[in-house]
Write an enzyme that holds these catalytic residues in place. Structure first.
Site, short mmCIF file in Angstrom:
data_model
loop_
_atom_site.label_atom_id
_atom_site.label_comp_id
_atom_site.label_asym_id
_atom_site.label_seq_id
_atom_site.Cartn_x
_atom_site.Cartn_y
_atom_site.Cartn_z
CB ILE A 3 -0.92 0.05 1.25
CG1 ILE A 3 -1.82 -1.18 1.32
CG2 ILE A 3 -1.77 1.31 1.22
CD1 ILE A 3 -2.79 -1.15 2.49
N GLY A 6 6.26 3.89 4.22
CA GLY A 6 6.48 5.09 5.04
C GLY A 6 7.93 5.15 5.47
CB ALA A 7 9.64 7.52 7.69
CD GLU A 8 9.81 4.69 12.59
OE1 GLU A 8 9.60 3.65 13.22
OE2 GLU A 8 10.69 5.51 12.85
CB ALA A 9 6.14 0.49 8.75
CE LYS A 10 9.33 -3.21 1.39
NZ LYS A 10 10.74 -3.05 1.72
CG ASP A 118 1.33 11.70 12.82
OD1 ASP A 118 1.23 12.93 12.62
OD2 ASP A 118 1.85 10.92 11.99
N1 LIG Z 1 -5.83 -0.89 8.63
C1 LIG Z 1 -5.62 -0.25 7.47
N2 LIG Z 1 -6.54 -0.33 6.49
C2 LIG Z 1 -6.35 0.29 5.31
N3 LIG Z 1 -5.26 1.00 5.00
C3 LIG Z 1 -4.30 1.12 5.93
C4 LIG Z 1 -4.42 0.51 7.21
N4 LIG Z 1 -3.31 0.79 7.94
C5 LIG Z 1 -2.53 1.55 7.14
N5 LIG Z 1 -3.12 1.75 5.93
C6 LIG Z 1 -2.55 2.51 4.80
O1 LIG Z 1 -1.14 2.49 4.90
C7 LIG Z 1 -0.62 3.81 5.04
C8 LIG Z 1 0.55 3.83 6.02
O2 LIG Z 1 0.15 3.34 7.28
P1 LIG Z 1 0.49 4.12 8.63
O3 LIG Z 1 0.10 3.25 9.77
O4 LIG Z 1 -0.10 5.48 8.55
O5 LIG Z 1 2.08 4.17 8.57
P2 LIG Z 1 3.15 5.35 8.51
O6 LIG Z 1 3.77 5.35 9.87
O7 LIG Z 1 4.10 4.93 7.44
O8 LIG Z 1 2.42 6.64 8.20
C9 LIG Z 1 -1.81 4.64 5.48
O9 LIG Z 1 -1.68 5.98 5.06
C10 LIG Z 1 -2.98 3.96 4.79
O10 LIG Z 1 -3.09 4.38 3.45
MG LIG Z 2 0.59 7.44 8.74
#
Ligand SMILES: Nc1ncnc2c1ncn2[C@@H]1O[C@H](COP(=O)(O)OP(=O)(O)O)[C@@H](O)[C@H]1O
Ligand SMILES: [Mg+2]
Length: 204
Positions: A3, A6-10, A118
């Site tokens: 999807i 990010g900086a920390e995670a896939k 956040d």
């Molecule tokens: N439970 C979920 N259902 C649908 N999309 C998700 C979910 N969790 C994360 N995402 C998608 O993945 C992206 C990154 O996840 P997030 O937890 O915000 O990580 P980061 O720390 O990289 O911002 C989100 O902006 C969203 O588009």
């Molecule tokens: Mg996020």
């Protein structure tokens, strides 16, 4: 299918026992010592998972934690659109109800002792029925301090238009009662401090 990175995670989707799931996998940071890196990722993953579980147990609209697998959190997939992308779309509709829900949801999280850390439109998902969900508890904590709660409000204030913030805040106040009033008071103090600081910088 990935999807987002990010900086920390896939973050990617997966089917898990018939459930549409999302995997948030903290990736290795090459610049960190390997051992230390593993510990940091493990600790942050556990903390994020613990807070998500606490939130959904308390009835907040957050993805359900399915499992922790190594440094990855597996949670339910929320089919929806990020509020941040709805705000930037050309045919922007009236999102008043969305901001009302966002305010109620933050009040709920705070009542459970959780500060999000956040709380911006980039970490709010709006599903097909118009329900608002909070995601990304990577910077969350359970400290119970008004200062942290006020910072959640301030971040939203700085991320949206005035009218949207007012809709958000009114619902927050309505749902959080007297504890909410203490948070608002603290928010005003923080803003005064900020104003005072920038003025003193200018006149220094
Ligand atoms: N439970 C979920 N259902 C649908 N999309 C998700 C979910 N969790 C994360 N995402 C998608 O993945 C992206 C990154 O996840 P997030 O937890 O915000 O990580 P980061 O720390 O990289 O911002 C989100 O902006 C969203 O588009
Ligand atoms: Mg996020």
């Amino acid at each position: 299918m990935e999807i987002m990175e990010g900086a920390e995670a896939k973050v990617y989707r997966e089917r898990l026992l018939g459930i549409d799931a999302v995997v948030k996998d903290r990736v290795r940071k090459a610049y960190r010592n390997e051992e230390l890196d593993r510990e940091i990722r493990e600790e942050r993953t556990k903390k994020e998972a613990r807070i998500m579980a606490l939130a959904s147990r308390g009835g907040a609209a957050v993805p359900m934690l399915l499992m922790v697998r190594g440094n990855a959190i597996v949670m339910t997939y929320i089919k929806g659109e990020l509020l941040s992308s709805m705000l930037s779309s050309a045919h922007r509709r009236n999102l008043g109800d969305i901001f009302v829900q966002a305010g109620g949801l933050l009040a709920k999280l705070h009542s459970l002792g959780i500060n999000h850390g956040d709380y911006t439109p980039a970490n709010l998902l709006v599903d097909g029925s118009g329900v608002v969900w909070a995601i990304d508890f990577g910077l969350s904590d359970t400290g119970n301090s008004d200062e942290e709660f006020a910072l959640d409000l301030l971040l939203m204030k700085r991320s949206v238009k005035k009218r949207e913030y007012v809709q958000f805040l009114n619902q927050y106040v309505e749902k959080s009662g007297s504890s909410g009033s203490a948070v608002i008071k603290r928010l005003k103090e923080i803003e005064m401090r900020g104003r005072y600081q920038s003025r003193s910088l200018l006149t220094a």
